[in-house]
Design a protein around this motif. Structure first.
Motif, PDB file in Angstrom:
ATOM      1  N   ARG A 111      60.532 -34.866  28.617  1.00  0.00           N
ATOM      2  CA  ARG A 111      60.425 -33.615  27.870  1.00  0.00           C
ATOM      3  C   ARG A 111      59.442 -33.817  26.717  1.00  0.00           C
ATOM      4  O   ARG A 111      59.417 -34.890  26.108  1.00  0.00           O
ATOM      5  N   PRO A 112      58.669 -32.766  26.391  1.00  0.00           N
ATOM      6  CA  PRO A 112      57.792 -32.882  25.212  1.00  0.00           C
ATOM      7  C   PRO A 112      58.650 -33.086  23.964  1.00  0.00           C
ATOM      8  O   PRO A 112      59.729 -32.500  23.853  1.00  0.00           O
ATOM      9  N   ASP A 113      58.188 -33.928  23.074  1.00  0.00           N
ATOM     10  CA  ASP A 113      58.949 -34.248  21.877  1.00  0.00           C
ATOM     11  C   ASP A 113      58.187 -33.829  20.631  1.00  0.00           C
ATOM     12  O   ASP A 113      58.444 -32.792  20.070  1.00  0.00           O
ATOM     13  N   SER A 114      57.229 -34.613  20.216  1.00  0.00           N
ATOM     14  CA  SER A 114      56.483 -34.300  19.003  1.00  0.00           C
ATOM     15  C   SER A 114      54.989 -34.298  19.305  1.00  0.00           C
ATOM     16  O   SER A 114      54.560 -34.755  20.362  1.00  0.00           O
ATOM     17  N   ARG A 115      54.225 -33.776  18.368  1.00  0.00           N
ATOM     18  CA  ARG A 115      52.786 -33.667  18.558  1.00  0.00           C
ATOM     19  C   ARG A 115      52.094 -34.102  17.269  1.00  0.00           C
ATOM     20  O   ARG A 115      52.564 -33.805  16.185  1.00  0.00           O
ATOM     21  N   LEU A 116      50.965 -34.799  17.416  1.00  0.00           N
ATOM     22  CA  LEU A 116      50.128 -35.157  16.275  1.00  0.00           C
ATOM     23  C   LEU A 116      48.686 -34.957  16.692  1.00  0.00           C
ATOM     24  O   LEU A 116      48.178 -35.699  17.551  1.00  0.00           O
ATOM     25  N   GLU A 117      48.058 -33.937  16.157  1.00  0.00           N
ATOM     26  CA  GLU A 117      46.689 -33.586  16.492  1.00  0.00           C
ATOM     27  C   GLU A 117      46.509 -33.488  18.003  1.00  0.00           C
ATOM     28  O   GLU A 117      47.145 -32.667  18.632  1.00  0.00           O
ATOM     29  N   ASP A 118      45.674 -34.339  18.584  1.00  0.00           N
ATOM     30  CA  ASP A 118      45.382 -34.255  20.027  1.00  0.00           C
ATOM     31  C   ASP A 118      46.370 -35.041  20.891  1.00  0.00           C
ATOM     32  O   ASP A 118      46.142 -35.199  22.086  1.00  0.00           O
ATOM     33  N   PHE A 119      47.440 -35.534  20.298  1.00  0.00           N
ATOM     34  CA  PHE A 119      48.406 -36.367  21.021  1.00  0.00           C
ATOM     35  C   PHE A 119      49.756 -35.668  21.128  1.00  0.00           C
ATOM     36  O   PHE A 119      50.319 -35.233  20.126  1.00  0.00           O
ATOM     37  N   GLN A 120      50.273 -35.577  22.356  1.00  0.00           N
ATOM     38  CA  GLN A 120      51.601 -35.006  22.609  1.00  0.00           C
ATOM     39  C   GLN A 120      52.501 -36.137  23.100  1.00  0.00           C
ATOM     40  O   GLN A 120      52.158 -36.832  24.055  1.00  0.00           O
ATOM     41  N   VAL A 121      53.640 -36.307  22.445  1.00  0.00           N
ATOM     42  CA  VAL A 121      54.609 -37.326  22.829  1.00  0.00           C
ATOM     43  C   VAL A 121      55.625 -36.703  23.785  1.00  0.00           C
ATOM     44  O   VAL A 121      56.136 -35.608  23.538  1.00  0.00           O
ATOM     45  N   TRP A 122      55.901 -37.397  24.876  1.00  0.00           N
ATOM     46  CA  TRP A 122      56.919 -37.002  25.850  1.00  0.00           C
ATOM     47  C   TRP A 122      57.965 -38.105  25.865  1.00  0.00           C
ATOM     48  O   TRP A 122      57.634 -39.290  25.939  1.00  0.00           O
ATOM     49  N   ARG A 123      59.240 -37.730  25.823  1.00  0.00           N
ATOM     50  CA  ARG A 123      60.340 -38.706  25.842  1.00  0.00           C
ATOM     51  C   ARG A 123      61.093 -38.651  27.160  1.00  0.00           C
ATOM     52  O   ARG A 123      61.345 -37.576  27.693  1.00  0.00           O
ATOM     53  N   GLN A 124      61.476 -39.827  27.609  1.00  0.00           N
ATOM     54  CA  GLN A 124      62.276 -39.915  28.840  1.00  0.00           C
ATOM     55  C   GLN A 124      63.652 -39.296  28.581  1.00  0.00           C
ATOM     56  O   GLN A 124      64.287 -39.578  27.566  1.00  0.00           O
ATOM     57  N   ILE A 125      64.088 -38.432  29.500  1.00  0.00           N
ATOM     58  CA  ILE A 125      65.381 -37.766  29.350  1.00  0.00           C
ATOM     59  C   ILE A 125      66.377 -38.205  30.423  1.00  0.00           C
ATOM     60  O   ILE A 125      67.552 -37.870  30.346  1.00  0.00           O
ATOM     61  N   LYS A 126      65.898 -38.925  31.410  1.00  0.00           N
ATOM     62  CA  LYS A 126      66.737 -39.337  32.536  1.00  0.00           C
ATOM     63  C   LYS A 126      66.301 -40.732  32.958  1.00  0.00           C
ATOM     64  O   LYS A 126      65.107 -40.980  33.101  1.00  0.00           O
ATOM     65  N   PRO A 127      67.230 -41.660  33.147  1.00  0.00           N
ATOM     66  CA  PRO A 127      66.844 -43.015  33.565  1.00  0.00           C
ATOM     67  C   PRO A 127      66.016 -42.993  34.852  1.00  0.00           C
ATOM     68  O   PRO A 127      66.237 -42.163  35.728  1.00  0.00           O
ATOM     69  N   ILE A 128      65.087 -43.906  34.924  1.00  0.00           N
ATOM     70  CA  ILE A 128      64.207 -44.002  36.085  1.00  0.00           C
ATOM     71  C   ILE A 128      64.601 -45.237  36.886  1.00  0.00           C
ATOM     72  O   ILE A 128      64.420 -46.365  36.417  1.00  0.00           O
ATOM     73  N   PRO A 129      65.169 -45.038  38.079  1.00  0.00           N
ATOM     74  CA  PRO A 129      65.507 -46.204  38.907  1.00  0.00           C
ATOM     75  C   PRO A 129      64.219 -46.861  39.411  1.00  0.00           C
ATOM     76  O   PRO A 129      63.323 -46.183  39.896  1.00  0.00           O
ATOM     77  N   ILE A 130      64.135 -48.165  39.258  1.00  0.00           N
ATOM     78  CA  ILE A 130      62.925 -48.885  39.658  1.00  0.00           C
ATOM     79  C   ILE A 130      63.020 -49.220  41.149  1.00  0.00           C
ATOM     80  O   ILE A 130      63.961 -49.878  41.590  1.00  0.00           O
ATOM     81  N   ALA A 131      62.032 -48.744  41.908  1.00  0.00           N
ATOM     82  CA  ALA A 131      62.006 -48.960  43.353  1.00  0.00           C
ATOM     83  C   ALA A 131      61.771 -50.430  43.693  1.00  0.00           C
ATOM     84  O   ALA A 131      61.111 -51.152  42.944  1.00  0.00           O
ATOM     85  N   ALA A 132      62.277 -50.847  44.824  1.00  0.00           N
ATOM     86  CA  ALA A 132      62.097 -52.233  45.282  1.00  0.00           C
ATOM     87  C   ALA A 132      60.628 -52.541  45.531  1.00  0.00           C
ATOM     88  O   ALA A 132      60.235 -53.707  45.518  1.00  0.00           O
ATOM     89  N   THR A 133      59.813 -51.517  45.752  1.00  0.00           N
ATOM     90  CA  THR A 133      58.390 -51.719  46.036  1.00  0.00           C
ATOM     91  C   THR A 133      57.556 -51.931  44.763  1.00  0.00           C
ATOM     92  O   THR A 133      56.375 -52.221  44.851  1.00  0.00           O
ATOM     93  N   CYS A 134      58.163 -51.801  43.588  1.00  0.00           N
ATOM     94  CA  CYS A 134      57.423 -51.970  42.336  1.00  0.00           C
ATOM     95  C   CYS A 134      57.153 -53.450  42.070  1.00  0.00           C
ATOM     96  O   CYS A 134      58.042 -54.284  42.226  1.00  0.00           O
ATOM     97  N   PRO A 135      55.929 -53.773  41.640  1.00  0.00           N
ATOM     98  CA  PRO A 135      55.629 -55.163  41.266  1.00  0.00           C
ATOM     99  C   PRO A 135      56.469 -55.561  40.050  1.00  0.00           C
ATOM    100  O   PRO A 135      56.473 -54.885  39.048  1.00  0.00           O
ATOM    101  N   SER A 136      57.189 -56.656  40.147  1.00  0.00           N
ATOM    102  CA  SER A 136      58.105 -57.058  39.083  1.00  0.00           C
ATOM    103  C   SER A 136      57.367 -57.404  37.779  1.00  0.00           C
ATOM    104  O   SER A 136      57.930 -57.272  36.710  1.00  0.00           O
ATOM    105  N   GLN A 137      56.117 -57.840  37.853  1.00  0.00           N
ATOM    106  CA  GLN A 137      55.408 -58.230  36.643  1.00  0.00           C
ATOM    107  C   GLN A 137      55.100 -57.037  35.735  1.00  0.00           C
ATOM    108  O   GLN A 137      54.755 -57.211  34.586  1.00  0.00           O
ATOM    109  N   ARG A 138      55.241 -55.827  36.218  1.00  0.00           N
ATOM    110  CA  ARG A 138      54.961 -54.654  35.381  1.00  0.00           C
ATOM    111  C   ARG A 138      56.131 -54.356  34.450  1.00  0.00           C
ATOM    112  O   ARG A 138      56.040 -53.532  33.588  1.00  0.00           O
ATOM    113  N   ARG A 139      57.251 -54.923  34.674  1.00  0.00           N
ATOM    114  CA  ARG A 139      58.480 -54.567  33.940  1.00  0.00           C
ATOM    115  C   ARG A 139      58.638 -55.373  32.735  1.00  0.00           C
ATOM    116  O   ARG A 139      58.519 -56.220  32.178  1.00  0.00           O
TER     117      ARG A 139
END
Length: 139
Positions: A111-139
Motif C-alpha cells: 500500500r502507498p505510505d508516504s511521499r517525499l518529492e519524486d519518491f513514493q514509499v510503499w509498505r508491505q501489508i501482507k507477508p510474501i511467501p518465498i518460492a522454492a525457485t528463488c535464489p537463496s542468496q537474495r534473501r
C-alpha cells in the motif's frame, strides 16, 4: 530485523548506489530501471515497437520475480522526467503496474505510505511467501 528496501528508479545513483553505500542488500538483478526510458522511446517507433514492448514486459517480469524473492518490506518508487526529442516521464511503480498480473499482485501485498518529492514509499501489508525457485542468496 531491519527493513528490506527495494528502490524502483530509472536513476542508478538513486537505486543501487544508495542502498550499497548504506550496506544494505539490493535484492534485484537490475541495478536500476535504467533501460526503461530508452525502451519507452523505442516503443513509440513503429519499426521497433514490438521488440521494445517485449523487452519492457521482460523487465516488468524480472522486477516482479525479484520483489517476490527478496520480499522487501518497503518499496520506494521514483518519478523522473527525461528530456529529448520525445520527452519521457517514468514512475517505477506505475511502470510495473501497467501489467495486470503485476498490478494485482502489488495491490495484494503493498500500500502507498508516504511521499517525499519524486519518491513514493510503499509498505508491505501482507507477508510474501518465498518460492522454492528463488535464489537463496537474495534473501
Amino acid at each position: 530485523a531491519s527493513n528490506r528496501i527495494m528502490i524502483l528508479s530509472t536513476v542508478p545513483h538513486n537505486s543501487f548506489n544508495v542502498l550499497v553505500r548504506e550496506g544494505r542488500s539490493f535484492g534485484g538483478r537490475h541495478y536500476s530501471m535504467w533501460m526503461v526510458p530508452g525502451l519507452m522511446v523505442r516503443a513509440q517507433d513503429p519499426a521497433v515497437a514490438k521488440a521494445a514492448q517485449d523487452q519492457l514486459a521482460r523487465v516488468r517480469r524480472d522486477y516482479l520475480e525479484d520483489i517476490q524473492c527478496f520480499a522487501p518490506t518497503i518499496l520506494i518508487s521514483q518519478s523522473a522526467r527525461f528530456e529529448g526529442l520525445r520527452p519521457i516521464q517514468t514512475n517505477g511503480m506505475g511502470f510495473l503496474r501497467e501489467d495486470p498480473v503485476v498490478d494485482r499482485w502489488i495491490a495484494q501485498h503493498y500500500r502507498p505510505d508516504s511521499r517525499l518529492e519524486d519518491f513514493q514509499v510503499w509498505r508491505q501489508i501482507k507477508p510474501i511467501p518465498i518460492a522454492a525457485t528463488c535464489p537463496s542468496q537474495r534473501r
